[in-house]
Scaffold this motif. Structure first.
Motif, mmCIF file in Angstrom:
data_model
loop_
_atom_site.group_PDB
_atom_site.id
_atom_site.type_symbol
_atom_site.label_atom_id
_atom_site.label_comp_id
_atom_site.label_asym_id
_atom_site.label_seq_id
_atom_site.Cartn_x
_atom_site.Cartn_y
_atom_site.Cartn_z
ATOM 1 N N SER A 191 0.829 -1.203 0.000
ATOM 2 C CA SER A 191 0.000 0.000 0.000
ATOM 3 C C SER A 191 0.866 1.256 0.000
ATOM 4 C CB SER A 191 -0.929 0.001 1.220
ATOM 5 O OG SER A 191 -1.806 -1.108 1.198
ATOM 6 N N HIS A 192 1.938 1.215 0.778
ATOM 7 C CA HIS A 192 2.843 2.363 0.824
ATOM 8 C C HIS A 192 3.502 2.592 -0.530
ATOM 9 C CE1 HIS A 192 5.749 5.230 2.402
ATOM 10 N NE2 HIS A 192 6.716 4.516 1.858
ATOM 11 N N GLU A 193 3.897 1.506 -1.209
ATOM 12 C CA GLU A 193 4.543 1.627 -2.513
ATOM 13 C C GLU A 193 3.574 2.173 -3.558
ATOM 14 O OE1 GLU A 193 7.651 1.409 -5.276
ATOM 15 O OE2 GLU A 193 7.622 1.279 -3.084
ATOM 16 N N ILE A 194 2.317 1.709 -3.532
ATOM 17 C CA ILE A 194 1.306 2.203 -4.476
ATOM 18 C C ILE A 194 1.058 3.691 -4.258
ATOM 19 C CG2 ILE A 194 -1.137 2.057 -5.084
ATOM 20 C CD1 ILE A 194 -0.945 -0.959 -4.567
ATOM 21 N N ASN A 195 0.930 4.109 -3.014
ATOM 22 C CA ASN A 195 0.709 5.525 -2.717
ATOM 23 C C ASN A 195 1.895 6.378 -3.167
ATOM 24 O OD1 ASN A 195 -1.805 5.035 -1.563
ATOM 25 N ND2 ASN A 195 -0.948 4.715 0.473
ATOM 26 N N ARG A 196 3.105 5.826 -3.025
ATOM 27 C CA ARG A 196 4.299 6.559 -3.442
ATOM 28 C C ARG A 196 4.306 6.755 -4.962
ATOM 29 N NH1 ARG A 196 9.274 5.872 -5.370
ATOM 30 N NH2 ARG A 196 8.926 3.650 -5.697
ATOM 31 N N LEU A 197 3.940 5.702 -5.708
ATOM 32 C CA LEU A 197 3.907 5.804 -7.165
ATOM 33 C C LEU A 197 2.825 6.773 -7.629
ATOM 34 C CD1 LEU A 197 4.410 2.048 -8.134
ATOM 35 C CD2 LEU A 197 6.073 3.893 -8.339
ATOM 36 N N LYS A 198 1.659 6.755 -6.972
ATOM 37 C CA LYS A 198 0.594 7.692 -7.330
ATOM 38 C C LYS A 198 1.038 9.137 -7.089
ATOM 39 C CE LYS A 198 -3.472 4.762 -6.664
ATOM 40 N NZ LYS A 198 -4.724 4.560 -5.879
ATOM 41 N N GLN A 199 1.682 9.356 -5.966
ATOM 42 C CA GLN A 199 2.137 10.706 -5.657
ATOM 43 C C GLN A 199 3.186 11.175 -6.657
ATOM 44 O OE1 GLN A 199 0.841 12.659 -3.281
ATOM 45 N NE2 GLN A 199 2.101 14.310 -4.086
ATOM 46 N N ARG A 200 4.054 10.257 -7.069
ATOM 47 C CA ARG A 200 5.092 10.603 -8.051
ATOM 48 C C ARG A 200 4.459 10.985 -9.389
ATOM 49 N NH1 ARG A 200 7.962 7.672 -11.890
ATOM 50 N NH2 ARG A 200 10.037 8.491 -12.371
ATOM 51 N N GLU A 201 3.438 10.226 -9.812
ATOM 52 C CA GLU A 201 2.760 10.537 -11.071
ATOM 53 C C GLU A 201 2.051 11.883 -10.992
ATOM 54 O OE1 GLU A 201 -0.443 8.470 -14.147
ATOM 55 O OE2 GLU A 201 -0.020 7.567 -12.205
ATOM 56 N N GLN A 202 1.402 12.163 -9.862
ATOM 57 C CA GLN A 202 0.732 13.449 -9.696
ATOM 58 C C GLN A 202 1.724 14.604 -9.727
ATOM 59 O OE1 GLN A 202 -1.527 13.150 -6.099
ATOM 60 N NE2 GLN A 202 -3.053 11.756 -6.960
ATOM 61 N N ASN A 203 2.894 14.400 -9.141
ATOM 62 C CA ASN A 203 3.907 15.454 -9.154
ATOM 63 C C ASN A 203 4.388 15.732 -10.569
ATOM 64 O OD1 ASN A 203 3.749 15.653 -6.384
ATOM 65 N ND2 ASN A 203 5.456 14.272 -6.005
ATOM 66 N N ILE A 204 4.531 14.652 -11.372
ATOM 67 C CA ILE A 204 4.974 14.838 -12.758
ATOM 68 C C ILE A 204 3.940 15.632 -13.533
ATOM 69 C CG2 ILE A 204 5.449 13.636 -14.924
ATOM 70 C CD1 ILE A 204 6.718 11.399 -13.286
ATOM 71 N N TYR A 205 2.656 15.261 -13.387
ATOM 72 C CA TYR A 205 1.597 15.974 -14.097
ATOM 73 C C TYR A 205 1.497 17.429 -13.642
ATOM 74 C CZ TYR A 205 -0.240 11.723 -16.252
ATOM 75 O OH TYR A 205 -0.396 10.597 -17.005
ATOM 76 N N ALA A 206 1.644 17.663 -12.339
ATOM 77 C CA ALA A 206 1.576 19.028 -11.835
ATOM 78 C C ALA A 206 2.711 19.879 -12.402
ATOM 79 C CB ALA A 206 1.623 19.026 -10.309
ATOM 80 N N ASP A 207 3.903 19.289 -12.484
ATOM 81 C CA ASP A 207 5.038 20.012 -13.048
ATOM 82 C C ASP A 207 4.800 20.342 -14.517
ATOM 83 O OD1 ASP A 207 7.930 20.915 -12.964
ATOM 84 O OD2 ASP A 207 8.070 19.338 -14.478
ATOM 85 N N MET A 208 4.225 19.374 -15.261
ATOM 86 C CA MET A 208 3.945 19.610 -16.671
ATOM 87 C C MET A 208 2.898 20.707 -16.847
ATOM 88 S SD MET A 208 5.913 18.007 -18.560
ATOM 89 C CE MET A 208 5.007 18.537 -19.999
ATOM 90 N N HIS A 209 1.871 20.715 -16.001
ATOM 91 C CA HIS A 209 0.852 21.767 -16.074
ATOM 92 C C HIS A 209 1.482 23.138 -15.862
ATOM 93 C CE1 HIS A 209 -2.897 19.732 -16.664
ATOM 94 N NE2 HIS A 209 -2.689 18.904 -15.651
ATOM 95 N N ALA A 210 2.345 23.235 -14.877
ATOM 96 C CA ALA A 210 2.958 24.528 -14.581
ATOM 97 C C ALA A 210 3.819 24.998 -15.749
ATOM 98 C CB ALA A 210 3.793 24.419 -13.306
ATOM 99 N N ARG A 211 4.589 24.093 -16.327
ATOM 100 C CA ARG A 211 5.464 24.474 -17.434
ATOM 101 C C ARG A 211 4.659 24.894 -18.660
ATOM 102 N NH1 ARG A 211 9.668 19.632 -17.985
ATOM 103 N NH2 ARG A 211 10.239 20.863 -19.828
ATOM 104 N N LEU A 212 3.595 24.132 -18.959
ATOM 105 C CA LEU A 212 2.788 24.468 -20.124
ATOM 106 C C LEU A 212 2.048 25.788 -19.941
ATOM 107 C CD1 LEU A 212 1.377 20.949 -21.057
ATOM 108 C CD2 LEU A 212 3.032 22.293 -22.341
ATOM 109 N N GLN A 213 1.585 26.048 -18.725
ATOM 110 C CA GLN A 213 0.906 27.322 -18.479
ATOM 111 C C GLN A 213 1.852 28.507 -18.652
ATOM 112 O OE1 GLN A 213 -0.856 26.919 -14.635
ATOM 113 N NE2 GLN A 213 -2.610 25.752 -15.378
ATOM 114 N N LYS A 214 3.110 28.331 -18.254
ATOM 115 C CA LYS A 214 4.084 29.402 -18.453
ATOM 116 C C LYS A 214 4.302 29.655 -19.941
ATOM 117 C CE LYS A 214 6.689 28.800 -14.144
ATOM 118 N NZ LYS A 214 8.006 28.428 -13.553
ATOM 119 N N LEU A 215 4.380 28.556 -20.689
ATOM 120 C CA LEU A 215 4.588 28.708 -22.126
ATOM 121 C C LEU A 215 3.374 29.337 -22.801
ATOM 122 C CD1 LEU A 215 6.365 25.318 -22.868
ATOM 123 C CD2 LEU A 215 7.382 27.577 -23.029
ATOM 124 N N GLU A 216 2.168 28.961 -22.335
ATOM 125 C CA GLU A 216 0.960 29.518 -22.921
ATOM 126 C C GLU A 216 0.850 31.017 -22.666
ATOM 127 O OE1 GLU A 216 -2.262 27.301 -21.330
ATOM 128 O OE2 GLU A 216 -1.697 25.429 -22.309
#
Length: 270
Positions: free
Chosen positions: A73-98
């Motif tokens: 359960s801890h490993e699954i939560n860690r992977l989910k959090q990592r994926e969310q962080n990647i998506y959040a970073d991509m959103h921020a970068r794309l918004q800056k470019l937009e």
């Protein structure tokens, strides 16, 4: 005198008889009873001891399984959090470019020049000989394409998403478009439409961006990206000064996805 002598004689005789009679053996009833009870109690408690041993063994196994479950359960939560962080970073970068003022020439969309129709030769009155028709080629055999696996789908999406992260937008567009042709209803198709719309927004191809954002929440309305895609489309309408369409989408986000991050952002716009 005679009576006293007779009484003494009788007393002596009774004492002598009592001494000559054998006494019965003494049986220790208390010792015999306790020994029998102990032996019976030991044989009766043996199944109980075996059962207690099994219960202790089962409890140990359950504790080990609980530990393994907690680790997973801890490993699954860690992977989910990592994926969310990647998506959040991509959103921020794309918004800056937009929000950037201009777009570099390397990322601009190249519009092909229209091809002019061939010039027909003037009629001279001379008969025109029909050109010889080429022999029809034999139809080629179409090879059956083996359906791709889930692992191949994920690998192709990760490759396209890596191009998005590395700001290789033209390459990302080609890869995401090809991905959607290969997997129109795949597991990652909603994400592919979302990121394709985001990249088109960055390169200022707004019609293509709107088309892909709309595809996310119309074709994949249960997707995690549906609310955010609707918000992105509403932002485009807002930038185009189409307040009616933008407001309609902002309200729709609050109704359909009230607990989402996009709903809170839409409420600020409203």
């Amino acid at each position: 005198m005679n009576k006293l002598s007779l009484f003494l004689a009788l007393a002596v005789c009774s004492g002598t008889y009592a001494e000559s009679r054998e006494l019965p053996p003494i049986i220790n009833n208390s010792t015999y009873a306790n020994g029998s009870a102990y032996s019976t109690r030991t044989s009766a408690n043996q199944p109980m001891l075996e059962m207690l041993g099994r219960v202790e063994s089962l409890q140990s196994d359950i504790q080990q399984l609980r530990g393994m479950l907690e680790e997973q359960s801890h490993e699954i939560n860690r992977l989910k959090q990592r994926e969310q962080n990647i998506y959040a970073d991509m959103h921020a970068r794309l918004q800056k470019l937009e929000s950037a003022a201009g777009i570099s020439a390397s990322t601009a969309v190249v519009v092909p020049k229209p091809v002019s129709a061939p010039v027909q030769p003037a009629y001279t009155g001379a008969p025109v000989l029909a050109a010889a028709q080429p022999a029809q080629a034999k139809p080629k055999r179409v090879k059956k394409v083996k359906p791709k696996s889930r692992a191949e789908e994920k690998e192709e999406f990760d490759t396209a998403f890596a191009s998005v992260k590395n700001s290789h937008y033209q390459q990302a567009i080609k890869q995401l478009e090809q991905f959607l042709q290969d997997y129109p209803d795949g597991v990652y198709s909603d994400n592919a439409h979302f990121w394709l719309g985001s990249v088109y927004k960055v390169v200022n191809d707004l019609p293509a961006a709107k088309k892909n954002f709309q595809a996310v929440y119309t074709q994949f309305h249960k997707s995690e990206k549906a609310a955010m895609a609707m918000l992105k489309l509403a932002d485009i309408y807002s930038e185009e000064k189409d307040a009616a369409k933008a407001r309609k989408l902002y309200q729709k986000i609050s109704t359909q996805y009230p607990d989402s991050t996009a709903a809170h952002m839409a409420a600020k716009e409203l």
